[in-house]
Design an enzyme around this catalytic site. Sequence first.
Site, short mmCIF file in Angstrom:
data_model
loop_
_atom_site.label_atom_id
_atom_site.label_comp_id
_atom_site.label_asym_id
_atom_site.label_seq_id
_atom_site.Cartn_x
_atom_site.Cartn_y
_atom_site.Cartn_z
N TYR A 141 1.84 -1.74 -26.17
CA TYR A 141 0.62 -0.94 -26.19
C TYR A 141 0.84 0.26 -25.27
O TYR A 141 0.76 0.14 -24.04
CB TYR A 141 -0.53 -1.80 -25.70
N GLY B 100 3.70 -2.55 -20.76
CA GLY B 100 4.49 -3.76 -20.61
C GLY B 100 5.27 -4.06 -21.87
O GLY B 100 4.76 -3.88 -22.98
N GLN C 161 -12.60 -21.86 9.47
CA GLN C 161 -11.77 -22.10 8.28
C GLN C 161 -12.68 -22.35 7.06
O GLN C 161 -12.46 -21.80 5.98
CB GLN C 161 -10.86 -23.32 8.54
N THR D 23 -6.50 -2.97 -11.37
CA THR D 23 -6.19 -1.61 -11.80
C THR D 23 -6.10 -1.48 -13.31
O THR D 23 -6.62 -0.52 -13.89
CB THR D 23 -4.84 -1.17 -11.16
N GLU E 28 -6.69 -2.47 -17.38
CA GLU E 28 -7.94 -2.73 -18.12
C GLU E 28 -9.13 -2.08 -17.41
O GLU E 28 -10.24 -2.61 -17.41
CB GLU E 28 -8.19 -4.24 -18.26
C1 LIG Z 1 0.99 -4.02 -13.92
C2 LIG Z 1 0.44 -2.95 -14.83
C3 LIG Z 1 0.53 -3.10 -16.20
C4 LIG Z 1 0.06 -2.11 -17.06
N1 LIG Z 1 0.22 -2.26 -18.42
C5 LIG Z 1 -0.12 -1.24 -19.23
C6 LIG Z 1 0.13 -1.33 -20.65
O1 LIG Z 1 0.64 -2.34 -21.14
N2 LIG Z 1 -0.18 -0.26 -21.43
C7 LIG Z 1 -0.74 0.87 -20.91
O2 LIG Z 1 -1.00 1.80 -21.66
N3 LIG Z 1 -1.01 0.99 -19.57
C8 LIG Z 1 -0.71 -0.04 -18.74
N4 LIG Z 1 -0.96 0.07 -17.37
C9 LIG Z 1 -1.58 1.29 -16.84
C10 LIG Z 1 -3.01 1.07 -16.35
O3 LIG Z 1 -3.85 0.90 -17.44
C11 LIG Z 1 -3.44 2.28 -15.48
O4 LIG Z 1 -2.61 2.30 -14.35
C12 LIG Z 1 -4.89 2.13 -15.06
O5 LIG Z 1 -5.68 2.44 -16.15
C13 LIG Z 1 -5.27 3.02 -13.87
O6 LIG Z 1 -5.13 4.35 -14.20
P1 LIG Z 1 -4.44 5.40 -13.23
O7 LIG Z 1 -3.19 4.81 -12.74
O8 LIG Z 1 -4.42 6.67 -13.94
O9 LIG Z 1 -5.47 5.53 -12.01
P2 LIG Z 1 -6.17 6.86 -11.52
O10 LIG Z 1 -7.29 7.20 -12.43
O11 LIG Z 1 -5.18 7.90 -11.24
O12 LIG Z 1 -6.82 6.33 -10.15
C14 LIG Z 1 -6.47 6.84 -8.86
C15 LIG Z 1 -7.70 6.79 -7.98
O13 LIG Z 1 -8.64 7.76 -8.43
C16 LIG Z 1 -9.91 7.18 -8.58
N5 LIG Z 1 -10.62 7.86 -9.68
C17 LIG Z 1 -10.11 8.30 -10.85
N6 LIG Z 1 -11.08 8.83 -11.60
C18 LIG Z 1 -12.24 8.73 -10.91
C19 LIG Z 1 -13.59 9.11 -11.16
N7 LIG Z 1 -13.95 9.68 -12.29
N8 LIG Z 1 -14.52 8.84 -10.21
C20 LIG Z 1 -14.17 8.25 -9.06
N9 LIG Z 1 -12.90 7.89 -8.77
C21 LIG Z 1 -11.94 8.12 -9.68
C22 LIG Z 1 -9.64 5.73 -8.90
O14 LIG Z 1 -10.74 4.92 -8.56
C23 LIG Z 1 -8.43 5.44 -8.03
O15 LIG Z 1 -8.86 5.10 -6.74
C24 LIG Z 1 -0.53 -0.93 -16.52
C25 LIG Z 1 -0.65 -0.80 -15.12
C26 LIG Z 1 -0.18 -1.79 -14.27
C27 LIG Z 1 -0.31 -1.60 -12.79
C1 LIG Z 2 7.10 -13.05 9.90
C2 LIG Z 2 6.94 -14.06 11.00
C3 LIG Z 2 7.77 -13.99 12.11
C4 LIG Z 2 7.66 -14.94 13.12
N1 LIG Z 2 8.54 -14.86 14.18
C5 LIG Z 2 8.53 -15.86 15.12
C6 LIG Z 2 9.51 -15.89 16.17
O1 LIG Z 2 10.36 -15.00 16.27
N2 LIG Z 2 9.49 -16.94 17.04
C7 LIG Z 2 8.55 -17.92 16.95
O2 LIG Z 2 8.59 -18.83 17.78
N3 LIG Z 2 7.60 -17.92 15.97
C8 LIG Z 2 7.57 -16.92 15.04
N4 LIG Z 2 6.62 -16.93 14.04
C9 LIG Z 2 5.62 -18.01 13.97
C10 LIG Z 2 4.21 -17.53 14.31
O3 LIG Z 2 4.10 -17.26 15.67
C11 LIG Z 2 3.20 -18.59 13.85
O4 LIG Z 2 3.30 -18.71 12.47
C12 LIG Z 2 1.80 -18.19 14.24
O5 LIG Z 2 1.63 -18.41 15.60
C13 LIG Z 2 0.71 -18.95 13.49
O6 LIG Z 2 0.78 -20.29 13.75
P1 LIG Z 2 0.65 -21.39 12.62
O7 LIG Z 2 1.54 -20.98 11.52
O8 LIG Z 2 0.86 -22.69 13.28
O9 LIG Z 2 -0.87 -21.29 12.13
P2 LIG Z 2 -1.94 -22.49 12.15
O10 LIG Z 2 -2.42 -22.68 13.53
O11 LIG Z 2 -1.40 -23.66 11.44
O12 LIG Z 2 -3.10 -21.79 11.32
C14 LIG Z 2 -3.58 -22.29 10.07
C15 LIG Z 2 -5.07 -22.00 9.97
O13 LIG Z 2 -5.78 -22.82 10.89
C16 LIG Z 2 -6.66 -22.07 11.68
N5 LIG Z 2 -6.78 -22.67 13.01
C17 LIG Z 2 -5.80 -23.23 13.74
N6 LIG Z 2 -6.30 -23.64 14.93
C18 LIG Z 2 -7.61 -23.32 14.94
C19 LIG Z 2 -8.68 -23.49 15.89
N7 LIG Z 2 -8.46 -24.05 17.07
N8 LIG Z 2 -9.91 -23.05 15.56
C20 LIG Z 2 -10.14 -22.46 14.39
N9 LIG Z 2 -9.16 -22.28 13.45
C21 LIG Z 2 -7.92 -22.71 13.72
C22 LIG Z 2 -6.03 -20.68 11.72
O14 LIG Z 2 -6.99 -19.70 11.99
C23 LIG Z 2 -5.44 -20.56 10.31
O15 LIG Z 2 -6.43 -20.09 9.46
C24 LIG Z 2 6.69 -15.97 13.03
C25 LIG Z 2 5.84 -16.02 11.93
C26 LIG Z 2 5.94 -15.08 10.92
C27 LIG Z 2 5.02 -15.15 9.75
#
Ligand SMILES: Cc1cc2nc3c(=O)[nH]c(=O)nc-3n(C[C@H](O)[C@H](O)[C@H](O)COP(=O)(O)OP(=O)(O)OC[C@H]3O[C@@H](n4cnc5c(N)ncnc54)[C@H](O)[C@@H]3O)c2cc1C
Ligand SMILES: Cc1cc2nc3c(=O)[nH]c(=O)nc-3n(C[C@H](O)[C@H](O)[C@H](O)COP(=O)(O)OP(=O)(O)OC[C@H]3O[C@@H](n4cnc5c(N)ncnc54)[C@H](O)[C@@H]3O)c2cc1C
Lengths: 672, 672
Positions: free
Chosen positions: A141, A183, A336, A428, A430
Site C-alpha cells: 500500500y 511496508g 506500584q 503515527t 493510520e
Molecule cells: C512503521 C510505519 C509503517 C508505515 N506503513 C505505511 C504503509 O504501509 N503505507 C503508507 O503509505 N504509509 C505508511 N506509513 C506512513 C504513515 O502513514 C505516516 O508516517 C503517517 O501518516 C504520519 O504522517 P507524517 O509522517 O507525514 O507526519 P506529519 O504530518 O509530518 O507530522 C509531523 C508533526 O506535524 C503535526 N501536524 C501535521 N499536520 C498538522 C495539522 N494540520 N495540525 C496540527 N499538527 C499537524 C503532527 O501532529 C506531527 O506532530 C508508515 C509509517 C510507519 C511509522
Molecule cells: C543500564 C543499566 C546500567 C546499570 N549499571 C549498574 C552498575 O554499573 N552497577 C550496579 O551495581 N548496578 C547497575 N545497574 C542496576 C541498577 O542500579 C538497578 O537496576 C536499579 O537500582 C533498580 O533496582 P531494581 O532493578 O532492583 O528495581 P526494583 O527495586 O526491583 O524495582 C521494581 C519496582 O518496584 C518498585 N519498588 C521497589 N521498592 C519499593 C518501595 N520500597 N516502595 C515503593 N515501590 C518500590 C520500584 O519503584 C519499581 O517500580 C544498572 C541498571 C541499568 C538498567
Amino acid sequence: MIGEKEGAGVDYLAEERAGAQFDLHSMKLFLAGGQHAYDVSKRMADLVANDPVFAKEDRVRVPRKEHYKNSLRKAGHAWKTILEQGLTEEESMKLRAFIDEPTYSDLHWGMFIPALKGQATEEQQHKWLPKAYKMAIIGCYAQTELGHGSNVQGLETTATFDASTDEFVLHSPTLTSTKWWPGGLGKASTHALVYARLITDSQDYGVHAFIVQIRSLEDHTPLPNVTVGDIGVKFGNGGYNSMDNGLLRFDHVRIPRENMLMKLATVTKEGKYIRSNKPRQLGYGAMVFVRQGIVTDASIYLSRAVTIAVRYSAIRRQFGAKDDKPEVQVIDYRTQQYRLFPLLATVYAYRIVGFWMKWLYEDVTERLNNNDFSTLPEVHACTAGLKSMTTAITADGIEECRKLCGGHGYLCASGLPELYAVYVPACTYEGDNNILLLQVARFLLKTLAQAGSGTKPVGTAAYLGNIQHLTSVNCKVSRGEDWLNPSVMLEAFEARAARIAVGCGMRVAKAPDSESAFNELSPELVEAAQAHCQLIVVSKFIEQVQKDIPGEWVKQQLEVLCNLYALSLLTAHSGDFLATGYLTSRQVSLAKDQQKALFSAVRPNAVALVDAFDHTDNYLGSDLGRYDGDVYTHLYKNAWKDPLNESVVTEGYHDYLRPVLKQQLWGPASKL
Amino acid sequence: MIGEKEGAGVDYLAEERAGAQFDLHSMKLFLAGGQHAYDVSKRMADLVANDPVFAKEDRVRVPRKEHYKNSLRKAGHAWKTILEQGLTEEESMKLRAFIDEPTYSDLHWGMFIPALKGQATEEQQHKWLPKAYKMAIIGCYAQTELGHGSNVQGLETTATFDASTDEFVLHSPTLTSTKWWPGGLGKASTHALVYARLITDSQDYGVHAFIVQIRSLEDHTPLPNVTVGDIGVKFGNGGYNSMDNGLLRFDHVRIPRENMLMKLATVTKEGKYIRSNKPRQLGYGAMVFVRQGIVTDASIYLSRAVTIAVRYSAIRRQFGAKDDKPEVQVIDYRTQQYRLFPLLATVYAYRIVGFWMKWLYEDVTERLNNNDFSTLPEVHACTAGLKSMTTAITADGIEECRKLCGGHGYLCASGLPELYAVYVPACTYEGDNNILLLQVARFLLKTLAQAGSGTKPVGTAAYLGNIQHLTSVNCKVSRGEDWLNPSVMLEAFEARAARIAVGCGMRVAKAPDSESAFNELSPELVEAAQAHCQLIVVSKFIEQVQKDIPGEWVKQQLEVLCNLYALSLLTAHSGDFLATGYLTSRQVSLAKDQQKALFSAVRPNAVALVDAFDHTDNYLGSDLGRYDGDVYTHLYKNAWKDPLNESVVTEGYHDYLRPVLKQQLWGPASKL
Ligand SMILES: Cc1cc2nc3c(=O)[nH]c(=O)nc-3n(C[C@H](O)[C@H](O)[C@H](O)COP(=O)(O)OP(=O)(O)OC[C@H]3O[C@@H](n4cnc5c(N)ncnc54)[C@H](O)[C@@H]3O)c2cc1C
Ligand SMILES: Cc1cc2nc3c(=O)[nH]c(=O)nc-3n(C[C@H](O)[C@H](O)[C@H](O)COP(=O)(O)OP(=O)(O)OC[C@H]3O[C@@H](n4cnc5c(N)ncnc54)[C@H](O)[C@@H]3O)c2cc1C
Ligand SMILES: [Ca+2]
C-alpha cells in the site's frame, strides 16, 4: 553450583492464583468474546508456540539481514501451514498475529486486498483478487511519500494519462515525491497500490489509486525505470525491522489505463475523467473495521505488558523484611498499584470497546447498504478518537510497565523493549494521533453548532443534546461510595466533556476568523476531544457491566475494574473536572480514597486477572512474565546465549583492550 | 534523476535564523557556563566529529558483537588521544561524552575511581589509584544482584573473613545473589568493586565494598572460581548495547584482607570489626556531585531531542497551502508548539538548575570540611528529587520529540530512537525514580513535623517555614500579564507544594500506624514530592533571570522561557492548584492564554534557541536535525546504506519468497 532460592517465584504465583476470587475460565471466555473465538485463539497460539520455525527468541540478537530473512521464512511457512491445514480467514489472521513479527503479508492481507475490494470495480476485482488470494502476486500500500504523510492531498507522484497508448505514466517529479514507508515494498512486493495525482488533459484531478507492478514475477528484479529499496533501520532491536518498509521512485513508468482503481472514478480511453455517482462514503465501513482492529490490538498489546508487569511485581520482593518474614512483594506498594492497576483496568476497558466497535461496524455497514449516511460523521469522529486515545495510552502504558519492572525491564529478555518498539508506530500510522484528535474536535464544534439550531446529536455524541442540564448540574457525591454509582460516574464524564466543548465552541464562535481561532485554541480542543473519548470508553464499560455476565464473581470483578478505570481517569484529569466547576476538591479527594479501596479489591485478583488474558509464554516472550514465575533461573540461563558470551575472552581483547592495559598504544602494530 | 525541491529545508532554516531576536553567541556562552567551558566543548566536539574512528552512523546496522568491538576500539582510541594530546580531566570527560557511546571506561572513571577515592584509606588509594589512572587495571562497580537493586541492604553476596589466612572469601550463595548489571563487567573489566555482606566471627556486619580481581592481567581469562559474562541485549539497536553489563558469581574466591575498602570500617588481622569514627556523611559530597552530573546530562540529552524536533518542525510542511503559498510549517501549529516549546524551556531550566547544583556541591563540600552536617538532609532530598524529576521528564520528552517528527521520527536515521533507548535507563539506575520521590516525601513530612516543633527549615525547604501564610493566602492574579510577575509565580508554586505536603502530613499524623499510612498515602506523597521539585526548578530559574545576563535580548528570551516553563507546569498540573484552593478556574484560564502569548514570543526564536545548544551534526546523529536543514536528501541517501539494500533481489527470495509466488511450497527441495 547455584544454591537454593531458584524457582522461588513459582510458589509466589501459585499462592496468588489460589487467592483469586472469581471464576477464571468464565473470565477468559468473556475476554475472548465467546467459546468459538476462545477455541480459535487457543488453537492458533499453541500451533505457533509448538512450531520451531516460529521461534522468536533470537530476533534481538541476529543482524537485520538475518532477521529479515527469518521473517520471510516465517511468512512462507505460515502460508504453507494455512494451506496445508486449510485454515479459515479468522484462523489465518490469528496465526499471523501470534507469529508476532511484522511482515509483508500483513500489508498484503491487511491493506492491499481490502483496498482492492473497496476501490476496484467488480471487473478489476475479478482480475486481481484471485492472484492476490493465492499470493501469486504480493501487494503493498504505497501512499506516503518523503514529503507527505498526513496530508494525502499533497502527494506529488503523478499518473499522467497518455491517450495515444491508453496508458498512465507514473512519475516521481521531485525528491520529496519518493514513496517512503510502505511496508513490504522494500524487498518483497511484486505490486504496489500507488496513490498518485491523476492528470489528464493537463488537468490535475487529485489523488487516485493505481496498481503498479514493480518487480518481475520471474526473477524478482525491479522493472525498468523503477527504483525500489528499503528505507533503513527502525526503532528497536528486532521490532519492526523484520518489515521492509520501502522507498519507490518512478521514471516515467507506463501502466495500462485499466490499472487505475475505478470504482469511484474512471478515465475513458479518450482521457475524459468521470466521477461515479456512487457515494464516496461507502468506504467508511472499511475504515470502521480497521479502527476496530486497532482498538482491539491496543487492548492485546497492553495486556501483554500488563501481564509481564503484574506477574513480575508479584514475584519481585524488595525492602521491608521483618521478623523473619520475606521482603514485601513490590505489587503491595501503593505506588506500584497506582501505576499498574489502572493499566490493568484499561486493558479490560479497551477490550469491551473493541466488542462494541464490532457492533458499530455491523450497524454502519447495514446503514450504508440502506443509503443511510446519517451516523457517519459521528462514527468517523468516534472511531478516529478511539484510535488516537487507545494507541497513545497503550504505547505509554507498555513503557510504564517496563519501568515498573526496575532494571530488569530494560533487558530485551523482559520482552518489553521490543513490545514497545514494535507497537509505538501505531500512534503515527493510520493517522497521526494529534491530527485525529483535532478531527474529533472539529466534529464536536460542528455538533454543538448544529444542536444549537435544532439537530439532535446521535450515538456517542447524544449527550451534547443535553447541554443545558450538563452545564448547570453539580455532582451529588457526598461519600466515597457514591462514586460507585454508575449514573453519578457517567454524569461526571458527560458534564466535563460537554463543558470543555462548550467553552471552546463559544470562543471559536466569537472569533472573527474561525480557522485561526481553531488553531489558536487547538490545545484546548485536543482536551475536549480527549474528554469526549474517555467518556465513550467509560460509558461503554458501564453499559457492559450492567448486562448479565456468566461466571462466579466475574461481573463483580468487572465492576471493580470499571470503577477503577473511570476513577483513575477522573483523578488523573482532576484539573478539568475542577476547572469546569462540576466537582469540588472534596469530591476529588473522595474519589482518590475510593480509588485506593478499589486497588485493594483488585490486589488479590491481580495475577488471575492477567492469567485471564490467556497468553502463552511463547507469545509473551518474556523471562519476567513467565506463567510459572521462574524468573531468575531463566534470566540467568538466557543471558549466556548472547553472542558476546560465545568467547570467554572477548574478541576485541588483543587489538583494543590489551594495548590499553599494557600501555602499548603506539607503534606500527597498534590498531588504535 | 531526482528533480528540484532538494535542499528546500536549507532556505527555511536560514529564514528562521535571520528572524531571531537575541544575540546567539551570548546565549551559547551562557548555556555553556562561560567562555572556558564553551571553548573546551567546542574543541572536543570537533575533535570527535573529525576523527573517523569515532564515526557512529553504523552502530544501528551492525550486529552486537561488532558493535561491541567497535566500542572497545573507540574507548582505546580515546585513551590514546587523551594521552597523546595531554588532555585535562575536564577535556577527557567531554571527549568521552561526545563519543556518545556507553563503554567500560565510563564506569572505570565514573564509578570505580570515585568509589576508591571515597571509601579507600589513603594507603589503599596509594596502592590502587596509580594503576587505575593509567588503566593498567580496569574497574567496574558491582553492587546490584539478580535479586536486589534498590534495596542494597538486601544484597546476598558474602565476604567471610578467614583469620587463618588473613583473607576474605567471596561467595555467591544463591542464584539471586549473582551480580547482575554492572557496566564493563561482562567482558572488559579486570577488577570489580564488589559489594558484599561482611561476615566475621560468624556475625553479619552488613554490606561493604571489596576490590576483587576477576580477570588475569596476562591473558584476560577469568580467574579460578569466578564466573563472569554479559547479561544480554538491551533496549535499542545500538544504544546501551555497546556496554557489557555483566553477571558475576564467586565460588569461594579468596582475596587479601586489605582489599576491603577500609575508610569507614576495618577488620583486624584477628577478625575484629571496627567502625571508624569518621562521620559516614562524608560520602554525601560525592553523591551531590554525581546527581549534579545527572541533571546536567538530562538537559543535554533533552536538548538534542529538542534540537532535532524544532529544526525538523520548521522544515516540515503539511497542509494549509493557499493562494500559491507553500504549506504551513508544522512548527506553526499550536498543538505542535504546545508539546514542543515547554520542552525547549525545560532544557534551559535544567541547565540553570545544573549550574546551581554545582554551587550546591561546593557549598556542601565546604560545610562537610567544617563538620557542618546541618544542610545534608535537605540537600539529599533536593538532589534525589531533581534526579528523579529531570530524568523522567527528559526520557518522556525525547519520545515526545520523536512523535512530533511524525513517521520519520521512527527511523533510526532521525537519531531519536537511539537517544531514547540509551537515555531511558537513567530513570532506573542511580536510584529508581519512584523510590527517590518517596524519599523526598519522607523528608517533607519530617521537615513539617520539625517545623511544627520550632526547627526552621533550610535551603530549598525554607518555604515550609512559612506554612501559615502559604495555606491561607489566595492568588492575586486578575489579568493574564499578572502571571509574568515572578513573585506571583513563586507564591503559586510554594502554596501548592506546601498545601499538598501539609495535607499528607496531617493524614499521616492522624494514622495509628504511620508506616502503613505512609504506604497508603504514597501516591499523594509522590505528588507532594513532585510539587516540591517543580518549585525548586521554577525558583532557581526565576533567581537566574533576575541576575544580569550579558548579550542583546538574552535576558529577555530567558525570561520568556522561564515564564513558559512555569506556566506549562502550572497548566499541566492545574488539578493540584485548583484542588488546594489556591487558584480559581479563571486564573487557570488566564494562565493558559498567557502561555499561548509566550508561544508566540518563542516562535520566531525557536530555531536560534536550539542553535544555542551548539550541537555538531556528528553529535546529533540525525538526518532530521541537521544544521543545514537538508533533511530529505540525507534521508534518501542514507537509506541506501542499509544492509538489506546490499543486494537488489533480497537474499531470502529463492528459498522463501519464490516458492510462495510460484505455489511451490511443497516437495523435498522446499525450505518452508
Ligand atoms: C512503521 C510505519 C509503517 C508505515 N506503513 C505505511 C504503509 O504501509 N503505507 C503508507 O503509505 N504509509 C505508511 N506509513 C506512513 C504513515 O502513514 C505516516 O508516517 C503517517 O501518516 C504520519 O504522517 P507524517 O509522517 O507525514 O507526519 P506529519 O504530518 O509530518 O507530522 C509531523 C508533526 O506535524 C503535526 N501536524 C501535521 N499536520 C498538522 C495539522 N494540520 N495540525 C496540527 N499538527 C499537524 C503532527 O501532529 C506531527 O506532530 C508508515 C509509517 C510507519 C511509522
Ligand atoms: C543500564 C543499566 C546500567 C546499570 N549499571 C549498574 C552498575 O554499573 N552497577 C550496579 O551495581 N548496578 C547497575 N545497574 C542496576 C541498577 O542500579 C538497578 O537496576 C536499579 O537500582 C533498580 O533496582 P531494581 O532493578 O532492583 O528495581 P526494583 O527495586 O526491583 O524495582 C521494581 C519496582 O518496584 C518498585 N519498588 C521497589 N521498592 C519499593 C518501595 N520500597 N516502595 C515503593 N515501590 C518500590 C520500584 O519503584 C519499581 O517500580 C544498572 C541498571 C541499568 C538498567
Ligand atoms: Ca540490532
